[in-house]
Design an enzyme around this catalytic site. Structure first.
Site, PDB file in Angstrom:
ATOM      1  N   LYS A   1      -2.556  -5.027  -1.353  1.00  0.00           N
ATOM      2  CA  LYS A   1      -3.631  -4.410  -1.948  1.00  0.00           C
ATOM      3  C   LYS A   1      -3.390  -3.316  -2.829  1.00  0.00           C
ATOM      4  CE  LYS A   1      -7.276  -7.374   0.880  1.00  0.00           C
ATOM      5  NZ  LYS A   1      -7.662  -7.511   2.131  1.00  0.00           N
TER       6      LYS A   1
ATOM      7  N   ASP B   1     -15.543  -6.406  -1.406  1.00  0.00           N
ATOM      8  CA  ASP B   1     -15.591  -7.688  -0.968  1.00  0.00           C
ATOM      9  C   ASP B   1     -15.870  -9.008  -0.486  1.00  0.00           C
ATOM     10  OD1 ASP B   1     -12.992  -9.135  -0.020  1.00  0.00           O
ATOM     11  OD2 ASP B   1     -12.512  -8.157   1.960  1.00  0.00           O
TER      12      ASP B   1
ATOM     13  N   GLN C   1     -10.483  -3.440   6.138  1.00  0.00           N
ATOM     14  CA  GLN C   1      -9.969  -4.908   7.113  1.00  0.00           C
ATOM     15  C   GLN C   1      -9.981  -5.494   7.879  1.00  0.00           C
ATOM     16  OE1 GLN C   1      -7.233  -5.954   5.043  1.00  0.00           O
ATOM     17  NE2 GLN C   1      -6.851  -7.895   6.394  1.00  0.00           N
TER      18      GLN C   1
END
Ligand code: NAP
Length: 278
Positions: free
Chosen positions: A53, A120, A97
């Site tokens: 990413k 996200d 994450q």
């Protein structure tokens, strides 16, 4: 109609291509879009995802601020880091994450991310807004699935979409997005009875199970569209591609399907968030 391989790499390149001029314009206006990634612990797959990413950001001129915390980090310590990033005007998106080590309250950490930086789509507010149809940043994998559907002009209205999986970042939000586009949605999970029979009725199948080669060829209705969100060890999807290819009208491969588009949506959401600060 010819069978279509839904080429995620091509879709991702198109999304990234459309971001270049927007990043340039932001920089001219004195803003460098910045995504902060937080990795807690040293799980090798998570390290790889975060690195991928970060590298994808850099390739299109987005700054990547990487924060790597030890596996002993407490919930309070992680919340402090998130608070700092929330207050940092130079950071436009925050990605924590998943998964974090067991001692951390992951939900509390996700909830701490400011809504305007939740690129996200992990907060319950972000999910609620997505479900209501006005969310700015749906979770990236659901957003990627919708982008592929749109790029290939796959009709949704009145179609029966069967989503296998109901996780907060994948199954549930993609179901909401499909419903908002007038598909008739059935959500399946580990307690669903007669899964093959339900999948057999689907015009569109979204596989988000986390089990390699789970969806079988004889579950698929002739001509169905198959979107495989699965990403299991060894680059294996949740759909048995070989077996499902034959009956499918269109299908995403793994790798090269939903995965690359997911990363491009993360970049897009970060650029969107940076533009909103102008
Ligand atoms: P998850 O949180 O483990 O959720 C899996 C879902 O599948 C759960 O809702 C579970 O049901 C359901 N399930 C498990 N066994 C089942 C069975 N036998 N029959 C029917 N449903 C079953 O996984 P996730 O985070 O949503 O991820 C799903 C997949 O997507 C994984 O392969 C993951 O690697 C992949 N993924 C890919 C990307 C990408 O960028 N491409 C991003 C994120 C995730 P219950 O709720 O009843 O337990």
């Amino acid at each position: 109609m010819d069978k279509v391989i839904l080429d995620g790499k091509q879709v991702a390149d198109k999304v990234k291509g459309s971001l270049a001029s927007r990043v340039e314009a932001l920089k001219e206006a004195g803003v460098t879009p910045c995504l902060a990634t937080i990795l807690v612990g040293d799980d090798p797959s998570s390290e790889t995802y975060v690195r991928m990413k970060g590298n994808a950001c850099k390739r299109i001129g987005i700054e990547s601020k990487r924060i790597h915390l030890s596996k002993e980090t407490s919930t309070e310590e992680l919340l402090e880091v998130i608070d700092e990033l929330n207050q940092n005007d130079g950071v436009h998106g925050i990605l924590l994450q998943h998964p974090v080590p067991a001692q951390i309250d992951e939900r509390a950490a996700f909830e701490r991310i400011a809504i305007e930086k939740d690129v996200d789509g992990v907060t319950s507010l972000g999910f609620g807004q997505t479900a209501f149809g006005f969310g700015k940043y749906p979770s990236c994998t659901p957003a990627a699935i919708m982008r592929i559907i749109d790029e290939y002009k796959i009709e949704l209205e009145g179609k029966h979409a069967v989503v296998i999986g109901r996780s907060p970042i994948l199954g549930k939000p993609v179901s909401a997005l499909l419903l908002n586009r007038d598909a008739t949605v059935t959500i399946c999970h580990s307690r669903t009875q007669n899964l093959p029979g339900i999948v057999k009725q689907a015009d569109i199948v979204v596989a988000a199970v986390g089990k390699p080669n789970f969806v079988q060829g004889d579950w698929i209705k002739e001509g169905a569209v198959i979107l495989d969100a699965g990403y299991n060890k060894g680059n294996i999807g949740d759909v048995d591609y070989e077996a499902c290819y034959e009956p499918a009208g269109a299908i995403t491969p793994v790798p090269g399907g939903v995965g690359p588009v997911t990363i491009s949506m993360l970049l897009k959401h970060t650029v969107d968030a940076a533009e909103l600060t102008l």
